[in-house]
Design a protein around this motif. Structure first.
Motif, PDB file in Angstrom:
ATOM      1  N   CYS A 240       0.852  -1.187   0.000  1.00 12.19           N
ATOM      2  CA  CYS A 240       0.000   0.000   0.000  1.00 12.19           C
ATOM      3  C   CYS A 240       0.894   1.245   0.000  1.00 12.19           C
ATOM      4  O   CYS A 240       1.792   1.369   0.830  1.00 12.19           O
ATOM      5  CB  CYS A 240      -0.882  -0.031   1.246  1.00 12.19           C
ATOM      6  SG  CYS A 240      -1.824   1.475   1.504  1.00 12.19           S
TER       7      CYS A 240
ATOM      8  N   CYS B 236       0.204   4.161   0.936  1.00 13.37           N
ATOM      9  CA  CYS B 236      -0.038   5.082   2.043  1.00 13.37           C
ATOM     10  C   CYS B 236       0.500   4.577   3.378  1.00 13.37           C
ATOM     11  O   CYS B 236       0.764   5.361   4.274  1.00 13.37           O
ATOM     12  CB  CYS B 236      -1.523   5.389   2.163  1.00 13.37           C
ATOM     13  SG  CYS B 236      -2.190   6.153   0.675  1.00 13.37           S
ATOM     14  N   CYS B 237       0.655   3.258   3.558  1.00 13.83           N
ATOM     15  CA  CYS B 237       1.116   2.756   4.854  1.00 13.83           C
ATOM     16  C   CYS B 237       2.181   1.670   4.714  1.00 13.83           C
ATOM     17  O   CYS B 237       2.722   1.190   5.703  1.00 13.83           O
ATOM     18  CB  CYS B 237      -0.053   2.225   5.681  1.00 13.83           C
ATOM     19  SG  CYS B 237      -0.719   0.690   5.013  1.00 13.83           S
TER      20      CYS B 237
ATOM     21  N   SER C 238       1.926  -1.406   4.085  1.00  9.70           N
ATOM     22  CA  SER C 238       1.584  -2.790   4.457  1.00  9.70           C
ATOM     23  C   SER C 238       1.397  -3.625   3.194  1.00  9.70           C
ATOM     24  O   SER C 238       1.099  -3.096   2.125  1.00  9.70           O
ATOM     25  CB  SER C 238       0.314  -2.817   5.315  1.00  9.70           C
ATOM     26  OG  SER C 238      -0.789  -2.404   4.531  1.00  9.70           O
TER      27      SER C 238
ATOM     28  N   CYS D 151      -4.537  -0.561   0.751  1.00  9.94           N
ATOM     29  CA  CYS D 151      -5.137  -1.438   1.769  1.00  9.94           C
ATOM     30  C   CYS D 151      -6.509  -0.893   2.182  1.00  9.94           C
ATOM     31  O   CYS D 151      -6.829   0.268   1.939  1.00  9.94           O
ATOM     32  CB  CYS D 151      -4.207  -1.581   2.970  1.00  9.94           C
ATOM     33  SG  CYS D 151      -4.239  -0.188   4.109  1.00  9.94           S
TER      34      CYS D 151
ATOM     35  N   CYS E 123      -6.393   2.194   4.689  1.00  9.31           N
ATOM     36  CA  CYS E 123      -6.059   3.482   4.065  1.00  9.31           C
ATOM     37  C   CYS E 123      -7.193   3.967   3.166  1.00  9.31           C
ATOM     38  O   CYS E 123      -7.464   5.170   3.099  1.00  9.31           O
ATOM     39  CB  CYS E 123      -4.744   3.400   3.301  1.00  9.31           C
ATOM     40  SG  CYS E 123      -3.327   3.268   4.418  1.00  9.31           S
TER      41      CYS E 123
HETATM   42 ZN   LIG Z   1      -2.447   1.283   3.676  1.00  7.72          ZN
END
Ligand SMILES: [Zn+2]
Length: 220
Positions: free
Chosen positions: A17, A19-20, A22, A31, A34
């Motif tokens: 992902c 943004c994070c 993961s 994900c 997010c």
């Molecule tokens: Zn994420």
């Protein structure tokens, strides 16, 4: 590519992902957590437009306030990662779909030097993703940016207007065209105002803009 090949690729090069960071399945762009966070950051273009002077473009579309997950996503996009960009392009295309009869999608350019250094221009990729979603052509070659290394986001409003003058039109004939102009972030709007004015000078009949983020804070 078949499913087995995709699964193998996923083991070798895990999809993450933007943004994070993961791990996510190979067929996902972001994900779930997010995606939920981003949906809470949705803003309308009117939130930005109400706080800014009249614009030379007709219609604007923005998705998220420039903070948190959206900010991380934009930074990943600038780094050449594509999940958040494609996710945003789908949402932008859904919002824009009602405003059809667009001739083509173009983007705020970067200097040739910067594009070489990065090997990638994120607003250009965004424009291509939106164009693909809408079934429209993505076309460059209308605008150029001339050298300089100032980071616009550090500048106060008056200097941003001067900075925007580094954009020039190429003299392309845009007679009668309805153009969708894309960029990652709408802040004061100086860059998009300048680029829109140039497209109109080159004969465009109408310009609309689409940006992933806008610099407004969502009221709670
Ligand atoms: Zn994420």
């Amino acid at each position: 590519m078949n499913r087995a090949q995709m699964l193998l690729l996923d083991v070798l090069y895990p999809n993450r992902c933007d943004c994070c960071d993961s791990r996510i399945p190979y067929d996902r762009l972001l994900c779930d957590a997010c995606t939920d966070l981003l949906m809470q950051q949705r803003i309308s273009y009117a939130d930005w437009a109400n706080a800014h002077p009249e614009t030379p473009w007709q219609q604007g579309t923005v998705l998220f306030s420039y903070a948190d997950a959206a900010r991380t996503g934009v930074l990943a996009m600038k780094d050449g990662r594509r999940g958040f960009c494609r996710f945003s392009a789908k949402l932008l295309a859904e919002s824009i779909a009602e405003t059809m009869d667009i001739s083509c999608v173009t983007w705020v350019p970067v200097t040739a030097k910067r594009r070489r250094q990065r090997g990638y221009a994120h607003a250009e990729y965004l424009a291509h993703c939106i164009a693909e979603e809408l079934g429209l052509p993505a076309r460059g070659g209308f605008l150029t940016e001339h050298a300089g290394n100032v980071r616009q986001h550090d500048l106060p409003a008056e200097e941003r207007r001067k900075y925007a003058e580094r954009f020039r039109g190429t003299g392309a004939d845009l007679s009668g065209m309805h153009i969708l102009l894309t960029d990652d972030i709408l802040t004061t709007g100086a860059t998009l105002r300048r680029c829109t004015a140039l497209l109109l000078e080159m004969g465009a009949e109408r310009v609309d803009i689409a940006a992933v983020c806008a610099g407004v804070h969502k009221a709670d």
